[in-house]
Design an enzyme around this catalytic site. Sequence first.
Site, PDB file in Angstrom:
ATOM      1  N   HIS A  29      -6.322  16.055   1.899  1.00 58.75           N
ATOM      2  CA  HIS A  29      -4.850  16.015   1.978  1.00 58.75           C
ATOM      3  C   HIS A  29      -4.255  14.937   1.075  1.00 58.75           C
ATOM      4  O   HIS A  29      -3.068  14.956   0.810  1.00 58.75           O
ATOM      5  CB  HIS A  29      -4.418  15.801   3.436  1.00 58.75           C
ATOM      6  CG  HIS A  29      -4.707  16.991   4.299  1.00 58.75           C
ATOM      7  ND1 HIS A  29      -3.738  17.867   4.720  1.00 58.75           N
ATOM      8  CD2 HIS A  29      -5.881  17.477   4.784  1.00 58.75           C
ATOM      9  CE1 HIS A  29      -4.293  18.828   5.444  1.00 58.75           C
ATOM     10  NE2 HIS A  29      -5.592  18.612   5.504  1.00 58.75           N
ATOM     11  N   ASP A  59       1.219  10.223  -3.575  1.00 62.29           N
ATOM     12  CA  ASP A  59       1.121  10.990  -2.337  1.00 62.29           C
ATOM     13  C   ASP A  59       0.453  12.330  -2.620  1.00 62.29           C
ATOM     14  O   ASP A  59       0.754  12.958  -3.646  1.00 62.29           O
ATOM     15  CB  ASP A  59       2.536  11.225  -1.771  1.00 62.29           C
ATOM     16  CG  ASP A  59       2.546  11.223  -0.253  1.00 62.29           C
ATOM     17  OD1 ASP A  59       1.518  11.570   0.342  1.00 62.29           O
ATOM     18  OD2 ASP A  59       3.590  10.882   0.324  1.00 62.29           O
TER      19      ASP A  59
HETATM   20  C1  G6P Z   1      -2.155  11.014   6.313  1.00 58.91           C
HETATM   21  C2  G6P Z   1      -3.597  11.465   6.321  1.00 58.91           C
HETATM   22  C3  G6P Z   1      -3.952  12.096   7.650  1.00 58.91           C
HETATM   23  C4  G6P Z   1      -3.606  11.151   8.787  1.00 58.91           C
HETATM   24  C5  G6P Z   1      -2.146  10.748   8.701  1.00 58.91           C
HETATM   25  C6  G6P Z   1      -1.755   9.736   9.773  1.00 58.91           C
HETATM   26  O1  G6P Z   1      -1.306  12.103   6.364  1.00 58.91           O
HETATM   27  O2  G6P Z   1      -3.842  12.348   5.249  1.00 58.91           O
HETATM   28  O3  G6P Z   1      -5.324  12.400   7.709  1.00 58.91           O
HETATM   29  O4  G6P Z   1      -3.880  11.725  10.040  1.00 58.91           O
HETATM   30  O5  G6P Z   1      -1.897  10.176   7.432  1.00 58.91           O
HETATM   31  O6  G6P Z   1      -2.583   8.627   9.710  1.00 58.91           O
HETATM   32  P1  G6P Z   1      -3.384   8.147  10.994  1.00 58.91           P
HETATM   33  O7  G6P Z   1      -4.303   7.074  10.487  1.00 58.91           O
HETATM   34  O8  G6P Z   1      -2.322   7.640  11.905  1.00 58.91           O
HETATM   35  O9  G6P Z   1      -4.092   9.344  11.538  1.00 58.91           O
END
Ligand code: G6P
Length: 477
Positions: free
Chosen positions: A157, A364
């Site tokens: 992602h 991003d």
């Molecule tokens: C980004 C990453 C995700 C992640 C999200 C929130 O979008 O690509 O994999 O879940 O951030 O981050 P966190 O560490 O809170 O899961």
Amino acid sequence: MDLVVVSNRVARAKANEPMTGGLAAALLPVVEKSGAIWVGSSGRVRDNVSRDSFAEIESLGAGALALLDLPAAHYGGYYEGFANSALWPALHSRADLIQVAPGDYQSYREVNAFMARALMRFCKPDTMLWIQDYHFLALGAELRKLGIRHPIGFFLHTPWPVRRIMSGVPHHRDLVEAMLCYDLIGFQTEDDCENFAAYLRAELGLAVADGEVVSRFGTSRIATFPIGIDVDGFAAQAQRAASHPEVSRLRKSLHGERLAIGVDRVDYSKGLVNRISAFDRLFEIEPALKRAVSLLQIATPSRGGIEAYSNLQDALSRQVTEVNGRHGEVDWTPIRYLSKGFSQTVLAGFYRAAQVGVVTPLHDGMNLVAKEYVAAQNPVDPGVLVLSKFAGAANELDAALLVNPHDIDGMARAIAMALAMPATERRMRWEAMMARLRAGTIHQWFSGFTAALEATRAAGRPPALVRPLRSLSGAAC
Ligand code: G6P
């Protein structure tokens, strides 16, 4: 076909809960509809974990959500350590922020291996596995070690950086080679895909031709699958949300003033400091805009246990106080800064209430806020998106006002231009962006990836092959 989707963070099917990050929110509706089993971390840890440490298995649409407690001894080294203090900064081209403590990589691999063992219970003969994001780069390799020959796909992602940055991650070769146990490796953009191919050529001596790489583990396909949103669903949600009490309160508080909105996790990749500086500059170069526009910045705290994140939270609080102190008046606050999350419904309503969407990350993978802001607009009187050229979304949303997030003055001028834009031009740009969003929805992303993964089944995957690695001639992926 049975599908098992794996991500570190998962979402619950409750529209009124705040969501953390684009991945979980984006996956929820499609996973729910597909009948897949979605496996992820429960957010809790345990001292004595067994492969059956599933805290909860609950139904999710036609499928299920299975939440796993992770091993306490390795969680810190995995999540705050290797995943978010080595991989995340590297993937966002912040090599200066890479910090690895002894044992972090081992913990990362241990958690990947633990997840692989836990997944065994869901592997039926025709199951396909789809692993999400940088937390689980080595999960495919761990599944292969357990003898799993099923199709396994991986989607990143985040961006994939240039080779020199990736090679600053300790154990990078070991890790990227492990990724070649995936049958299909998906990226958000062509740039990410090309950077990955360039890495394979230069660091592992592998050739990538026609989107395929052959390694000692077999053949992996490499391709781009830009993630989208549920465009019509989100538009309808935004329309309905206009009457939500929280959205009404926002509208009532404006007294004719116009609104710009930013919605981000507090993360150094999101360019928040530069964005606040751009508003500071805006009020200097266009004093007439004082009291005429304010920024609503929703800044959801994130990964607070990591120093770079807690430092950023402190720096932003200080900066917002300074800018409000400089430009504010007794009855007007230039920047409304909220350190909390909101539900998708409320956010959809907020987006529709704002004349400008400011999405200005330094780097991003995609940025779904940009897409959601566009989908939420009133077709008759749409707002303007000010978008960083370094967000993956800029490839599709080129009818936005594209900005360089390092150029504070340029961003201030773009925001002023957005506020002055006539309705005909706003509608023209919005229609062009909506057409792009409709051409690549989350449903197409989901079915496109799973169909490509299914197609790898025919090719099969041999047991570990040992063959010369420099046997093919290179071409772009
Ligand atoms: C980004 C990453 C995700 C992640 C999200 C929130 O979008 O690509 O994999 O879940 O951030 O981050 P966190 O560490 O809170 O899961």
